[in-house]
Design a protein around this motif. Structure first.
Motif, PDB file in Angstrom:
ATOM      1  N   ILE A   1       0.853  -1.188   0.000  1.00 51.25           N
ATOM      2  CA  ILE A   1       0.000   0.000   0.000  1.00 51.25           C
ATOM      3  C   ILE A   1       0.886   1.234   0.000  1.00 51.25           C
ATOM      4  O   ILE A   1       2.031   1.201   0.464  1.00 51.25           O
ATOM      5  CB  ILE A   1      -0.948   0.038   1.221  1.00 51.25           C
TER       6      ILE A   1
ATOM      7  N   SER B   1       0.734   5.545   0.723  1.00 51.77           N
ATOM      8  CA  SER B   1      -0.037   6.657   1.276  1.00 51.77           C
ATOM      9  C   SER B   1      -0.539   7.571   0.158  1.00 51.77           C
ATOM     10  O   SER B   1       0.221   7.987  -0.713  1.00 51.77           O
ATOM     11  CB  SER B   1       0.842   7.459   2.243  1.00 51.77           C
TER      12      SER B   1
ATOM     13  N   ALA C   1      -5.392   5.046   1.272  1.00 51.97           N
ATOM     14  CA  ALA C   1      -4.435   4.602   2.293  1.00 51.97           C
ATOM     15  C   ALA C   1      -3.707   5.786   2.912  1.00 51.97           C
ATOM     16  O   ALA C   1      -3.433   6.790   2.252  1.00 51.97           O
ATOM     17  CB  ALA C   1      -3.427   3.636   1.681  1.00 51.97           C
TER      18      ALA C   1
ATOM     19  N   SER D   1       2.304   3.681   4.179  1.00 53.35           N
ATOM     20  CA  SER D   1       3.091   3.185   3.047  1.00 53.35           C
ATOM     21  C   SER D   1       3.869   1.954   3.503  1.00 53.35           C
ATOM     22  O   SER D   1       4.813   2.066   4.291  1.00 53.35           O
ATOM     23  CB  SER D   1       4.054   4.260   2.539  1.00 53.35           C
TER      24      SER D   1
ATOM     25  N   GLN E   1       3.535  -5.073   5.111  1.00 57.16           N
ATOM     26  CA  GLN E   1       2.091  -5.115   5.314  1.00 57.16           C
ATOM     27  C   GLN E   1       1.654  -6.488   5.814  1.00 57.16           C
ATOM     28  O   GLN E   1       0.751  -6.595   6.648  1.00 57.16           O
ATOM     29  CB  GLN E   1       1.361  -4.769   4.012  1.00 57.16           C
TER      30      GLN E   1
ATOM     31  N   LYS F   1      -5.314  -5.431   2.644  1.00 62.69           N
ATOM     32  CA  LYS F   1      -4.699  -4.167   2.226  1.00 62.69           C
ATOM     33  C   LYS F   1      -5.432  -2.963   2.819  1.00 62.69           C
ATOM     34  O   LYS F   1      -4.841  -2.136   3.506  1.00 62.69           O
ATOM     35  CB  LYS F   1      -4.690  -4.061   0.697  1.00 62.69           C
ATOM     36  N   HIS F   2      -6.727  -2.866   2.558  1.00 61.50           N
ATOM     37  CA  HIS F   2      -7.453  -1.631   2.835  1.00 61.50           C
ATOM     38  C   HIS F   2      -8.184  -1.619   4.168  1.00 61.50           C
ATOM     39  O   HIS F   2      -8.694  -0.573   4.574  1.00 61.50           O
ATOM     40  CB  HIS F   2      -8.420  -1.347   1.693  1.00 61.50           C
TER      41      HIS F   2
ATOM     42  N   ASP G   1      -4.960  -0.010   6.353  1.00 61.39           N
ATOM     43  CA  ASP G   1      -4.165   0.990   5.632  1.00 61.39           C
ATOM     44  C   ASP G   1      -4.131   2.345   6.331  1.00 61.39           C
ATOM     45  O   ASP G   1      -3.681   3.329   5.745  1.00 61.39           O
ATOM     46  CB  ASP G   1      -4.687   1.159   4.203  1.00 61.39           C
TER      47      ASP G   1
ATOM     48  N   SER H   1      -6.646   4.224   7.202  1.00 63.24           N
ATOM     49  CA  SER H   1      -7.723   5.120   6.802  1.00 63.24           C
ATOM     50  C   SER H   1      -8.799   5.166   7.889  1.00 63.24           C
ATOM     51  O   SER H   1      -8.735   4.447   8.887  1.00 63.24           O
ATOM     52  CB  SER H   1      -8.329   4.648   5.483  1.00 63.24           C
TER      53      SER H   1
ATOM     54  N   SER I   1      -1.574   3.962  12.358  1.00 63.16           N
ATOM     55  CA  SER I   1      -1.099   2.643  12.768  1.00 63.16           C
ATOM     56  C   SER I   1      -1.141   2.435  14.267  1.00 63.16           C
ATOM     57  O   SER I   1      -0.592   1.454  14.765  1.00 63.16           O
ATOM     58  CB  SER I   1       0.339   2.438  12.284  1.00 63.16           C
TER      59      SER I   1
ATOM     60  N   SER J   1      -9.560   1.565  10.726  1.00 61.87           N
ATOM     61  CA  SER J   1      -9.378   1.266   9.300  1.00 61.87           C
ATOM     62  C   SER J   1     -10.254   0.101   8.869  1.00 61.87           C
ATOM     63  O   SER J   1     -10.839   0.118   7.778  1.00 61.87           O
ATOM     64  CB  SER J   1      -7.907   0.941   9.016  1.00 61.87           C
TER      65      SER J   1
END
Length: 617
Positions: free
Chosen positions: A401, A403, A408, A411, A417, A562-563, A566, A568, A578, A586
């Motif tokens: 991913i 940013s 996202a 990075s 990941q 992934k998403h 991420d 978000s 994070s 997220s």
């Protein structure tokens, strides 16, 4: 009793430490390789490793992002450390409006040599897992040889397992739910007004007591007259305490129930413990939650928990891959074990056989709870390990991913990941395993007489902000446990408690109660794809759209891994990113976009209705 192969037990910290030292001694080069792989980029925060460095601490001689600097330097001598601020040029965007990747943006980081005189004080409640605290953490592992008794593990575990409600208690629960449904407690108490808040609280508490009294009279006239003939609520304080304790106990075992009313219940009990309220009301609504351990201890019957038959009497029966005759035989054996224990520990006038059965059923409820809440997390970890590998990367199913791309905010390359998702699922698994303990500590923090709350507008209306010392200590142990399992930690380890993001312990609990609501439907869809693909028309559609059934599973899982991890879900790294809570933010943000996914039709074919336990999404 000694544990046999494959039984569940709490990990022994000393044993784990010895095993870890032995592994490091056998493979010292592996540890060095891992440290080299996890080296943090000099442009990123030294703590979380995935956010751009914004502040440089001259005393620590290290660089941090705002969030990590805030919780690492919130107290002690570190609070006075001088800092310098990094100034970044605004990154360019592409024609599509996406932020260019770090490789496309020129390296133009300059240090502002002016020290910042006024450092913004970090939000209260953020904390680190530096303090080793393992007394609250109970990681479950598979033990190869019996090194400790199952009874000692169960003795500790039952301190947090609530007793299942009896038939009489369920009648009181219905009265409480009816009263809470018509109450407007928080609408009238948690507002900014010129009138005395104490008077508003007393008025609302007296109203809820009157409603409960009226409902008792309506259901049992004789009992209602005996209890409330003189309308003196203080004389029936024990009854009011009991009915509110029943509501709290029921919610622990059934987190999907009382969604709209439980917050009001907790705030009523919280306010009733204020000194100025108790002085007028002459009682409060608090009673400790009745657990299996506290009940058996009051009956002098703790020896029940060390009996060998408890394992068989509380075991959950799994119907998968079994014949009906085998299932019936296991049910009969379990019922016989329960009856044997009920007769063995029955004491006339002290504890009845029904009460013993109730304790055993409650322990069985705990196993069912773990299966429905913890197992989905572990299954998602298995899917991650089955379909993806940190080193073998498939171009179509990379977890990388960046940013600014696809929403996202982090990075990570594929390998980073992979480990980030794996450690996040490990953390959730430990939290689900210890959820009963966290409920108990959250109850302790919310209803504490030592920490008063304050009303604060956190962007989502007025909320009660209150410190959570017991939950904070427990989460330190949980995170420390997760870090030991993960060997190396990716991302921030900050936990928001008692601040704008997570105002109090109830918000913390409610946040993590969403984990099974997210993962259970997803895991159900993945496991049912093979079933629906037996239909030739569905199978042809899957082949035309995704290539194969396995490719469809990998497409769904790749998108989730992934998403849903991420960073978000918010427009700042304080509420998303994070950090420990941001990982769940997220995931919930990913569920809100499910209606736009190309694989939505297969979700619907597999029986998916929503992530919140109700129809609609």
């Amino acid at each position: 009793m000694k544990l046999e192969l494959g039984q569940v037990l709490v990990a022994d910290p000393e044993l784990l430490a010895q095993q870890e030292e032995q592994l490091l001694a056998e493979n010292p080069e592996n540890d060095n390789e891992q440290e080299e792989e996890m080296t943090v980029d000099d442009k990123l925060c030294i703590e979380c490793g995935d956010q751009p460095a914004e502040l440089y601490c001259t005393a620590c001689d290290e660089q941090f992002c705002n969030v990590c600097f805030g919780y690492l330097h919130r107290t002690g001598k570190r609070k006075g450390h001088a800092i310098k601020k990094f100034a970044y040029e605004t990154p360019e965007t592409t024609e599509d409006g996406e932020v260019q990747s770090s490789s496309d943006v020129p390296d133009t980081v300059s240090v502002n040599n002016m020290d910042i005189d006024e450092q913004s004080e970090p939000a209260s409640g953020t904390m680190t897992p530096n303090t080793t605290l393992s007394m609250f953490a109970e990681p479950i592992i598979i033990v190869s040889q019996g090194s400790a008794s199952f009874g000692s593990w169960l003795m500790q575990r039952t301190k947090y397992i609530p007793i299942r409600l009896t038939r009489g208690e369920r009648k009181l629960l219905r009265l409480l739910e009816a009263a809470l449904n018509v109450s407007e407690y928080t609408d009238k108490v948690d507002v900014l007004a010129y009138s005395s808040k104490a008077k508003r609280i007393i008025g609302q508490l007296q109203e809820i007591c009157s409603i409960l009294a009226g409902l008792v009279v309506a259901t049992d006239m004789k009992l209602g007259q005996e209890m409330f003939e003189d309308k003196d609520f203080a004389r029936n304080a024990k009854w009011f305490k009991k009915i509110f304790e029943i509501g709290r106990r029921y919610k622990i075992m059934n987190p999907e129930k009382m969604r709209d009313s439980f917050g009001k219940l907790m705030y009523m009990v919280m306010d009733s413990r204020l000194p100025e309220i108790q002085q007028v009301m002459e009682f409060d609504l608090y009673m400790p939650i009745l657990t299996v351990h506290s009940f058996l201890e009051s009956k002098d019957c703790l020896a029940l928990l060390e009996d060998n038959l408890v394992v068989q009497a509380t075991a959950e029966i799994y119907p998968e891959h079994k014949k009906r005759s085998q299932i019936q035989a296991e049910i009969k054996q379990k019922e016989q074990a329960i009856e044997t224990l009920a007769r063995r520990y029955y004491k006339s006038g002290i504890i009845s056989q029904d009460e013993i059965r109730q304790c055993l059923y409650s322990i069985g409820d705990n196993h069912s709870y773990l299966r429905s809440n913890k197992n989905p997390v572990e299954k998602m970890q298995k899917y991650l390990q089955q379909y993806f590998h940190p080193e073998n990367i498939e171009s179509e199913y990379t977890l990388a991913i960046s940013s600014g791309r696809a929403g996202a905010r982090l990075s990570h390359n594929h390998e980073k990941q992979y480990y980030y998702v794996n450690q996040s699922l490990t953390l959730w698994s430990i939290i689900m395993n210890d959820m009963f303990m966290l409920w108990s500590l959250a109850d302790q923090d919310l209803l504490s007489t030592h920490a008063r709350y304050r009303l604060l507008d956190n962007g989502q209306g007025l909320n009660r902000v209150q410190s959570c010392p017991a939950v904070s200590r427990a989460m330190q142990g949980v995170i420390s446990n997760a870090q030991k399992r993960a060997k190396s930690w990716i991302g921030s380890s900050a936990v928001h408690l008692g601040d704008r993001s997570v105002p109090n312990a109830w918000f913390f609990l409610d946040k993590y109660l969403q984990v099974p609501q997210i993962l259970n439907p997803l895991e159900s869809v993945i496991s049912n794809i093979d079933v629906v693909a037996r239909d030739p028309f569905v199978y042809d559609w899957i082949r035309s759209q995704f290539g194969s059934v396995e490719d469809l599973k990998k497409t769904i899982l790749c998108d989730f891994f992934k998403h849903a991890f991420d960073g978000s879900g918010a427009d700042n790294f304080q509420e998303a990113g994070s950090c420990i809570d941001g990982r769940l933010t997220s995931a919930w943000n990913w569920t809100n976009s499910i209606s736009k996914k190309p694989y939505l039709k297969i979700f619907l074919l597999c029986g998916f209705t929503g992530f919140n336990g109700t129809d609609g999404f």
